[in-house]
Scaffold this active site. Structure first.
Site, short mmCIF file in Angstrom:
data_model
loop_
_atom_site.label_atom_id
_atom_site.label_comp_id
_atom_site.label_asym_id
_atom_site.label_seq_id
_atom_site.Cartn_x
_atom_site.Cartn_y
_atom_site.Cartn_z
CB CYS A 293 -0.93 -0.01 1.21
SG CYS A 293 -2.05 -1.41 1.20
N1 LIG Z 1 -2.93 -6.19 1.78
C1 LIG Z 1 -3.39 -5.14 2.45
O1 LIG Z 1 -3.09 -4.97 3.62
C2 LIG Z 1 -4.32 -4.13 1.79
C3 LIG Z 1 -4.94 -3.17 2.61
C4 LIG Z 1 -5.82 -2.26 2.03
C5 LIG Z 1 -6.04 -2.30 0.65
N2 LIG Z 1 -5.39 -3.21 -0.13
C6 LIG Z 1 -5.69 -3.19 -1.55
O2 LIG Z 1 -6.52 -4.31 -1.85
C7 LIG Z 1 -6.23 -4.82 -3.15
C8 LIG Z 1 -5.87 -6.29 -3.06
O3 LIG Z 1 -4.70 -6.44 -2.28
P1 LIG Z 1 -4.26 -7.82 -1.65
O4 LIG Z 1 -3.18 -7.49 -0.68
O5 LIG Z 1 -5.44 -8.59 -1.19
O6 LIG Z 1 -3.65 -8.52 -2.96
P2 LIG Z 1 -3.25 -10.07 -3.10
O7 LIG Z 1 -2.20 -10.11 -4.15
O8 LIG Z 1 -2.98 -10.66 -1.76
O9 LIG Z 1 -4.56 -10.75 -3.65
C9 LIG Z 1 -5.11 -10.47 -4.89
C10 LIG Z 1 -5.76 -11.73 -5.44
O10 LIG Z 1 -6.39 -11.38 -6.67
C11 LIG Z 1 -6.20 -12.47 -7.57
N3 LIG Z 1 -6.39 -11.99 -8.93
C12 LIG Z 1 -5.54 -11.30 -9.71
N4 LIG Z 1 -6.12 -11.03 -10.90
C13 LIG Z 1 -7.35 -11.55 -10.85
C14 LIG Z 1 -8.43 -11.61 -11.78
N5 LIG Z 1 -8.34 -11.05 -12.99
N6 LIG Z 1 -9.55 -12.24 -11.40
C15 LIG Z 1 -9.63 -12.82 -10.18
N7 LIG Z 1 -8.66 -12.81 -9.26
C16 LIG Z 1 -7.52 -12.18 -9.60
C17 LIG Z 1 -4.81 -12.97 -7.25
O11 LIG Z 1 -4.63 -14.30 -7.71
C18 LIG Z 1 -4.78 -12.85 -5.73
O12 LIG Z 1 -5.23 -14.03 -5.10
C19 LIG Z 1 -5.11 -3.93 -3.69
O13 LIG Z 1 -5.66 -2.90 -4.43
C20 LIG Z 1 -4.47 -3.37 -2.43
O14 LIG Z 1 -3.84 -2.13 -2.67
C21 LIG Z 1 -4.56 -4.13 0.42
#
Ligand SMILES: NC(=O)c1ccc[n+]([C@@H]2O[C@H](COP(=O)([O-])OP(=O)(O)OC[C@H]3O[C@@H](n4cnc5c(N)ncnc54)[C@H](O)[C@@H]3O)[C@@H](O)[C@H]2O)c1
Length: 461
Positions: A293
């Site tokens: 992030c």
């Molecule tokens: N990790 C955190 O602490 C956090 C906190 C707040 C916001 N976010 C935001 O949330 C979002 C997700 O982050 P995350 O940490 O969960 O990411 P992550 O990489 O852990 O998970 C994302 C998932 O999406 C899947 N994916 C990718 N392309 C896809 C598609 N076309 N269709 C279906 N699934 C697909 C991936 O295989 C993966 O399992 C980002 O925008 C991030 O900035 C993350």
């Protein structure tokens, strides 16, 4: 909405129970068709899915990663702080089903998108994951369904970019055929007080009806909803939150360097300052930014601001200061070794902590990689220790470290290093033992505070 989902709403758990124990296994009845699809089962999507399941909502989890889906179907978690037992319980009682079949979107009334939003190699927003998801779900969208984006992104992504692909693929108009909203995630992995159900959730709709529909879904699992006037305000609020952190971390990182030159310990300064009961919030310095992030999201805003002829000077300056931190840390490593008549070249250096923050297994964007790279380039022999990352997974950014294993934690091995560089303060590490086993420690996290050490054994960085 299907009749089955109305029955399930009645089974909804009171939020007060969710607060006490985030993952009790308690919903025993078999669920019918799913009510809601959550796309992207990562650090955000999986806990959110389980929170909805816990609240009595039947969840369809969708991901393109077959290995993750297989694990979930078998009741296995791949995220350290989510127990497999919880996944298995919700899989067996039918509240949670994982799949790679996007056609199943036609079974649900709500789709929540939690896919990655990285920067590309030119440090520009890469919203391709969002657009790909939009294309995959659009042909299967039910009339009247609501699509909510949760991925962090620049203002305009939901009502411009995502709306366009959803309308093209579904043949329906947003706000008429289907509903559209944005609701940012506020997940804080590794923080035991961070529970999805009790963290207030901002929601902005494309139309007032879109907002209402999105709220009706989230209200089933989240205690406090914060409606705002548009998707763009909700997107902008998330960027404000993360920019606020990035800028304040840069401030203390800069003060760390300045105060260190004046012989003042910034950690002691912060601990004193934070006793002020108003107008101050403590942020802590470190070896550089990490995670999915803070190092990334502010630059989504920088990029979008250019379209409006605007400059994000705070963001740029904070980025500059934070990015320079590994350089400063390596400088301190070199000073510490020099004090012992050694150079970085040829020294055995242990990087303690690969995860980007304490007590998580997530090492994406971790500054530890930058440190390891810089030390290796200067001729050091570098190893790492991290109980949360026993082996480095293949990643695009750090491909050549893939397969490297964490060393074991024992006296003989730790003693064999010329210097130990603490880059993450995992609470399970025994820092007392470290003080006994290593006589040269560079500490970027104040992990050695409160432990008796010899003079010039610990160098703060
Ligand atoms: N990790 C955190 O602490 C956090 C906190 C707040 C916001 N976010 C935001 O949330 C979002 C997700 O982050 P995350 O940490 O969960 O990411 P992550 O990489 O852990 O998970 C994302 C998932 O999406 C899947 N994916 C990718 N392309 C896809 C598609 N076309 N269709 C279906 N699934 C697909 C991936 O295989 C993966 O399992 C980002 O925008 C991030 O900035 C993350």
């Amino acid at each position: 909405m299907s009749k089955s989902s109305i029955t399930k709403t009645a089974n909804q758990k009171p939020v007060s129970e969710i607060e006490v124990n985030p993952w009790p296994s308690s919903v025993k009845s078999k669920a019918g068709n799913p009510d809601i699809a959550i796309v992207g089962l990562g650090y955000v999507g999986l806990p959110l899915s389980l929170q909805f399941a816990l609240s009595g909502v039947a969840v369809l989890g969708l991901d393109i990663d077959q290995a993750k889906v297989d694990a979930l179907v078998e009741g296995r978690s791949y995220i350290k702080h989510i127990p497999s037992k919880t996944v298995a319980e919700f899989v067996s009682n039918g509240r949670f089903v994982a799949s790679t079949d996007f056609k199943r979107v036609r079974e649900v009334d709500a789709v929540i998108i939690c896919v990655p939003t990285p920067l590309n190699k030119n440090r520009e927003p890469d919203i391709s994951f969002i657009l790909e998801t939009g294309k995959s779900i659009a042909p299967h969208l039910r009339k009247g369904a609501v699509v909510v984006l949760e991925s962090t992104t620049y203002p305009g992504t939901t009502d411009e970019d995502l709306r366009e692909v959803l309308e093209a693929g579904s043949g329906m108009k947003a706000g008429e055929g289907f509903h559209l909203a944005f609701s940012p995630e506020r997940e804080d992995p590794g923080n035991p007080d961070s529970k999805v159900a009790i963290i207030p959730k901002i929601i902005g709709g494309y139309t007032p009806a879109c907002l209402k529909k999105a709220q009706s879904f989230y209200a089933r699992a989240i205690k406090t909803l914060v409606p705002v006037s548009s998707c763009r305000v909700a997107e902008a609020a998330k960027l404000l939150e993360n920019t606020f952190r990035g800028v304040n971390i840069a401030l203390v990182n800069e003060l760390k360097v300045v105060y260190s030159a004046m012989g003042i310990d910034v950690w002691e300064v912060i601990n004193a300052a934070k006793t002020k009961p108003f107008g101050f919030m403590a942020f802590y310095p470190g070896p550089g930014l990490g995670g999915h992030c803070i190092p990334i999201d502010p630059f989504y805003l920088t990029w979008k601001a250019r379209e409006f002829g605007q400059h994000t000077r705070f963001i740029e300056l904070a980025g500059e200061i934070n990015t320079a931190m590994p350089e400063y840390v390596v400088h301190r490593v070199s000073e510490a070794l020099n004090d012992r008549g050694r150079a970085i070249k040829g020294s055995r250096i242990l990087v303690l902590g690969l995860a980007y923050k304490a007590d998580v297994d997530d090492e994406r964007e971790s500054p530890s990689y930058v440190l390891m790279e810089m030390l290796k380039k200067r001729g050091a022999q570098v190893n790492y220790y991290d109980p949360f990352v026993p082996v480095i997974r293949p990643t695009r950014e750090h491909a050549h470290w893939a397969g490297t294993k964490s060393i074991e934690w024992n006296m003989k091995l730790i003693k064999s290093f010329d210097l130990v560089l603490i880059s993450t303060k995992h609470s399970s590490v025994n820092y007392q033992e470290l003080a006994e086993w290593s006589n040269c420690i560079v500490d970027t996290r104040n992990a050695m505070a409160g432990i008796t050490v010899k003079s010039s054994q610990v160098w703060k960085a």
